[in-house]
Write a protein that holds these residues in place. Structure first.
Motif, mmCIF file in Angstrom:
data_model
loop_
_atom_site.group_PDB
_atom_site.id
_atom_site.type_symbol
_atom_site.label_atom_id
_atom_site.label_comp_id
_atom_site.label_asym_id
_atom_site.label_seq_id
_atom_site.Cartn_x
_atom_site.Cartn_y
_atom_site.Cartn_z
ATOM 1 N N LEU A 1 15.641 -0.710 5.234
ATOM 2 C CA LEU A 1 14.989 0.471 4.675
ATOM 3 C C LEU A 1 13.902 0.069 3.675
ATOM 4 C CD1 LEU A 1 14.951 3.543 4.621
ATOM 5 C CD2 LEU A 1 16.678 3.479 2.808
ATOM 6 N N ALA A 2 14.184 -0.963 2.861
ATOM 7 C CA ALA A 2 13.185 -1.428 1.896
ATOM 8 C C ALA A 2 11.951 -1.976 2.597
ATOM 9 C CB ALA A 2 13.797 -2.492 0.982
ATOM 10 N N VAL A 3 12.166 -2.770 3.653
ATOM 11 C CA VAL A 3 11.031 -3.292 4.422
ATOM 12 C C VAL A 3 10.286 -2.158 5.103
ATOM 13 C CG1 VAL A 3 10.382 -4.751 6.375
ATOM 14 C CG2 VAL A 3 12.088 -5.553 4.740
ATOM 15 N N GLY A 4 11.023 -1.158 5.604
ATOM 16 C CA GLY A 4 10.386 -0.027 6.250
ATOM 17 C C GLY A 4 9.515 0.770 5.295
ATOM 18 N N LEU A 5 9.932 0.879 4.027
ATOM 19 C CA LEU A 5 9.106 1.573 3.048
ATOM 20 C C LEU A 5 7.802 0.828 2.787
ATOM 21 C CD1 LEU A 5 11.841 2.766 0.536
ATOM 22 C CD2 LEU A 5 10.439 4.191 2.056
ATOM 23 N N GLN A 6 7.849 -0.510 2.856
ATOM 24 C CA GLN A 6 6.614 -1.269 2.748
ATOM 25 C C GLN A 6 5.710 -1.003 3.953
ATOM 26 O OE1 GLN A 6 5.940 -2.981 -0.154
ATOM 27 N NE2 GLN A 6 7.819 -1.855 -0.635
ATOM 28 N N GLY A 7 6.325 -0.815 5.127
ATOM 29 C CA GLY A 7 5.534 -0.428 6.291
ATOM 30 C C GLY A 7 4.931 0.958 6.129
ATOM 31 N N ASP B 1 9.425 -12.455 -5.988
ATOM 32 C CA ASP B 1 9.719 -13.734 -6.628
ATOM 33 C C ASP B 1 10.862 -13.619 -7.636
ATOM 34 O OD1 ASP B 1 7.696 -14.837 -5.161
ATOM 35 O OD2 ASP B 1 6.184 -14.614 -6.729
ATOM 36 N N ALA B 2 11.237 -12.400 -8.037
ATOM 37 C CA ALA B 2 12.283 -12.243 -9.043
ATOM 38 C C ALA B 2 13.676 -12.394 -8.450
ATOM 39 C CB ALA B 2 12.154 -10.875 -9.724
ATOM 40 N N GLY B 3 13.806 -12.435 -7.138
ATOM 41 C CA GLY B 3 15.100 -12.555 -6.503
ATOM 42 C C GLY B 3 15.329 -11.433 -5.511
ATOM 43 N N PHE B 4 16.361 -11.586 -4.696
ATOM 44 C CA PHE B 4 16.600 -10.637 -3.611
ATOM 45 C C PHE B 4 16.974 -9.248 -4.131
ATOM 46 C CE2 PHE B 4 19.662 -8.529 -0.796
ATOM 47 C CZ PHE B 4 18.860 -8.342 0.319
ATOM 48 N N PHE B 5 17.939 -9.163 -5.048
ATOM 49 C CA PHE B 5 18.406 -7.845 -5.478
ATOM 50 C C PHE B 5 17.370 -7.091 -6.306
ATOM 51 C CE2 PHE B 5 22.452 -9.961 -4.485
ATOM 52 C CZ PHE B 5 23.002 -9.014 -3.645
ATOM 53 N N PRO B 6 16.625 -7.746 -7.232
ATOM 54 C CA PRO B 6 15.531 -6.991 -7.879
ATOM 55 C C PRO B 6 14.483 -6.501 -6.888
ATOM 56 C CG PRO B 6 16.069 -8.942 -9.149
ATOM 57 C CD PRO B 6 16.829 -9.048 -7.868
ATOM 58 N N TRP B 7 14.160 -7.342 -5.893
ATOM 59 C CA TRP B 7 13.200 -6.901 -4.869
ATOM 60 C C TRP B 7 13.756 -5.725 -4.076
ATOM 61 C CZ3 TRP B 7 14.316 -7.019 0.397
ATOM 62 C CH2 TRP B 7 13.265 -6.607 1.232
ATOM 63 N N LEU B 8 15.053 -5.797 -3.710
ATOM 64 C CA LEU B 8 15.665 -4.724 -2.930
ATOM 65 C C LEU B 8 15.666 -3.414 -3.709
ATOM 66 C CD1 LEU B 8 17.216 -3.797 -0.412
ATOM 67 C CD2 LEU B 8 19.334 -4.539 -1.556
ATOM 68 N N TRP B 9 16.067 -3.473 -4.980
ATOM 69 C CA TRP B 9 16.126 -2.249 -5.787
ATOM 70 C C TRP B 9 14.734 -1.664 -5.995
ATOM 71 C CZ3 TRP B 9 18.645 1.728 -7.028
ATOM 72 C CH2 TRP B 9 18.358 2.466 -8.175
ATOM 73 N N THR B 10 13.752 -2.526 -6.285
ATOM 74 C CA THR B 10 12.384 -2.042 -6.471
ATOM 75 C C THR B 10 11.841 -1.442 -5.185
ATOM 76 O OG1 THR B 10 12.019 -3.784 -8.114
ATOM 77 C CG2 THR B 10 10.072 -2.692 -7.235
ATOM 78 N N GLY B 11 12.141 -2.067 -4.045
ATOM 79 C CA GLY B 11 11.659 -1.542 -2.774
ATOM 80 C C GLY B 11 12.286 -0.208 -2.412
ATOM 81 N N LEU B 12 13.579 -0.035 -2.714
ATOM 82 C CA LEU B 12 14.254 1.211 -2.357
ATOM 83 C C LEU B 12 13.795 2.379 -3.215
ATOM 84 C CD1 LEU B 12 17.909 -0.032 -1.730
ATOM 85 C CD2 LEU B 12 16.234 0.715 -0.021
ATOM 86 N N LYS B 13 13.385 2.132 -4.445
ATOM 87 C CA LYS B 13 12.947 3.242 -5.298
ATOM 88 C C LYS B 13 11.422 3.292 -5.427
ATOM 89 C CE LYS B 13 13.470 0.705 -9.686
ATOM 90 N NZ LYS B 13 12.138 0.939 -10.237
ATOM 91 N N ASP B 14 10.722 2.665 -4.472
ATOM 92 C CA ASP B 14 9.259 2.639 -4.490
ATOM 93 C C ASP B 14 8.706 4.044 -4.233
ATOM 94 O OD1 ASP B 14 6.598 1.998 -4.342
ATOM 95 O OD2 ASP B 14 6.709 1.177 -2.318
ATOM 96 N N PRO B 15 8.109 4.701 -5.227
ATOM 97 C CA PRO B 15 7.623 6.075 -5.009
ATOM 98 C C PRO B 15 6.460 6.136 -4.037
ATOM 99 C CG PRO B 15 6.919 5.252 -7.157
ATOM 100 C CD PRO B 15 7.856 4.231 -6.595
ATOM 101 N N VAL B 16 5.648 5.091 -3.999
ATOM 102 C CA VAL B 16 4.501 5.093 -3.087
ATOM 103 C C VAL B 16 4.970 5.096 -1.636
ATOM 104 C CG1 VAL B 16 2.448 3.812 -2.368
ATOM 105 C CG2 VAL B 16 3.052 3.936 -4.794
ATOM 106 N N GLY B 17 5.970 4.255 -1.331
ATOM 107 C CA GLY B 17 6.501 4.210 0.021
ATOM 108 C C GLY B 17 7.154 5.519 0.430
ATOM 109 N N TRP B 18 7.927 6.125 -0.477
ATOM 110 C CA TRP B 18 8.595 7.383 -0.131
ATOM 111 C C TRP B 18 7.595 8.510 0.068
ATOM 112 C CZ3 TRP B 18 13.164 7.671 1.792
ATOM 113 C CH2 TRP B 18 14.145 6.760 1.444
ATOM 114 N N ARG B 19 6.552 8.568 -0.742
ATOM 115 C CA ARG B 19 5.550 9.620 -0.559
ATOM 116 C C ARG B 19 4.770 9.408 0.730
ATOM 117 N NH1 ARG B 19 1.798 9.351 -4.010
ATOM 118 N NH2 ARG B 19 2.498 7.683 -5.381
ATOM 119 N N ALA B 20 4.482 8.149 1.070
ATOM 120 C CA ALA B 20 3.821 7.883 2.347
ATOM 121 C C ALA B 20 4.716 8.273 3.525
ATOM 122 C CB ALA B 20 3.441 6.402 2.432
ATOM 123 N N LEU B 21 6.031 8.031 3.379
ATOM 124 C CA LEU B 21 6.973 8.422 4.426
ATOM 125 C C LEU B 21 7.047 9.944 4.547
ATOM 126 C CD1 LEU B 21 8.813 6.766 6.327
ATOM 127 C CD2 LEU B 21 10.706 7.294 4.793
#
Length: 395
Positions: free
Chosen positions: A65-71, A103-123
């Motif tokens: 889901l996090a990768v999909g939000l980047q898409g 670069d901060a690690g897997f879980f910080p990247w995952l949490w930041t990606g899941l709550k990315d407002p730009v990705g959710w608004r684009a979705l």
């Protein structure tokens, strides 16, 4: 940030009228392309939400889901580009905060990606566009054959709704987000400027002092060979080499002054700008009223800005006099350079004004050019004020 009073706004469409001009055809093309873009976005959104949420109970669901939000961000970028090309709507690119946390690690990247407002608004944009895409495609296509006399007005109304959607859902979410996007763009300008300065220094060293020192070494080698056979000729060659050494030293001093002048470090802006003014081909009145010295970086940018502007006065203005004023107003360092020359200077006139504006914009500065034909020319520059002592403590 840059400003130019003479810069026209060529991207704003004129009022709709009973004519099929280039803006009408662009809007028609945008509206007809809405349907295929909306279908692709809707399929992506449904697939991502269905698979991502459905697999969220497994270890791959949330990362997917996090990768999909980047898409979804890429879909938003494509829609912003389409709106920019066909609707003349310029929307700032959101920052890449989520991607920068990898670069901060897997879980910080995952949490930041899941709550990315730009990705959710684009979705969300991709999800709600399907019915609108169908409506705009059908209405525009039918109007091409049935209501073509009033189609420019229909296309403008529909495309204005699209402009509102893109601006509301695909623009940076708030002022902080917009500021981050601006700073990311400015960072590229700073890197390019630093690379250009390094190339200039390398070129000056290679073509100037280095070539002269190589010739000097060859002359001294010849003088050494003639030292026993022809002492008088060797003495003359050594004397010539001594002169070459003085010239090489002067070139190195000039190069060092171009990197950062010693007078600026030792005595500040007042003395440094007075030294620049003394080398200008027209009389220059310098007035510096500062309560203290700004941070070294700000002081250096102010120095080189005035240096470049006075070079333009010497080369291009045809002025009889000029003035330089520097003062502090609240948290800004203000610079104003005037000359009574022929005017007509432009940001794209080949005088380096655009480069100066980019350098100032990269540090949150402001550059304003006022140069009507016939003169006079006034350039106002602003830089953020940072106190030297506070900056040193922060460093």
């Amino acid at each position: 940030m840059t400003m130019s009073p003479s810069a026209p706004d060529n991207d704003r469409p004129p009022p709709a009228r009973f004519a099929f001009d280039r803006w009408t055809w662009k809007e028609i093309a945008y509206l007809l392309a809405n349907l295929p873009m909306a279908i692709a976005g809707f399929v992506y959104a449904v697939f991502l939400l269905g698979v991502g949420v459905g697999l969220s109970v497994t270890v791959i669901g949330l990362p997917l889901l996090a990768v999909g939000l980047q898409g979804a961000r890429l879909l938003g970028r494509a829609e912003r580009g389409r709106a920019r090309a066909l609707l003349g709507l310029h929307v700032e690119e959101p920052s890449s905060m989520a991607r920068s946390r990898r670069d901060a690690g897997f879980f910080p990247w995952l949490w930041t990606g899941l709550k990315d407002p730009v990705g959710w608004r684009a979705l969300l944009f991709a999800f709600i566009r399907l019915p609108w895409g169908i409506v705009t495609f059908v209405v525009t296509l039918v109007s091409l054959f049935v209501l073509w006399p009033v189609l420019p007005f229909i296309a403008r109304a529909l495309s204005n709704a699209d402009r509102a959607m893109v601006r509301g859902l695909l623009s940076p979410s708030d002022e902080l987000e917009r500021r981050i996007a601006e700073l990311e763009s400015d960072r590229g300008v700073v890197v390019d400027t630093a690379a250009a300065d390094l190339r200039r220094i390398e070129r000056d060293l290679h073509d100037g002092a280095q070539a002269r020192l190589v010739a000097l070494a060859m002359d001294l080698g010849l003088a050494k060979e003639k030292l026993t056979a022809d002492p008088e000729a060797a003495a003359r060659m050594v004397d010539e080499a001594h002169g070459e050494v003085k010239v090489a030293l002067q070139e190195l001093r000039d190069l060092a002054r171009g990197i950062h002048p010693a007078v600026l470090t030792d005595r500040g802006l007042d003395a440094a700008l007075s030294a620049i003014a003394s080398r200008c081909t027209v009389p220059v009145n310098v007035s510096v009223e500062l309560p203290g010295r700004p941070a070294e970086a700000i002081e250096g940018i102010a120095y080189f800005t005035v240096s470049e502007l006075l070079q333009n006065v010497s080369k291009h203005s045809g002025a009889r006099s000029a003035s330089v004023e520097v003062w502090r107003a609240a948290d800004r360092l203000l610079i104003q350079v005037r000359d009574d020359g022929s005017g007509g200077a432009r940001m794209d006139g080949g005088t380096g004004m655009a480069g100066l504006a980019e350098r100032l914009g990269a540090v949150d500065g402001l550059f304003v050019l006022d140069s009507p034909v016939g003169g006079p020319t006034t350039v106002t520059a602003e830089l953020p004020w940072r106190d030297r002592t506070e900056h040193a403590k922060a460093v």
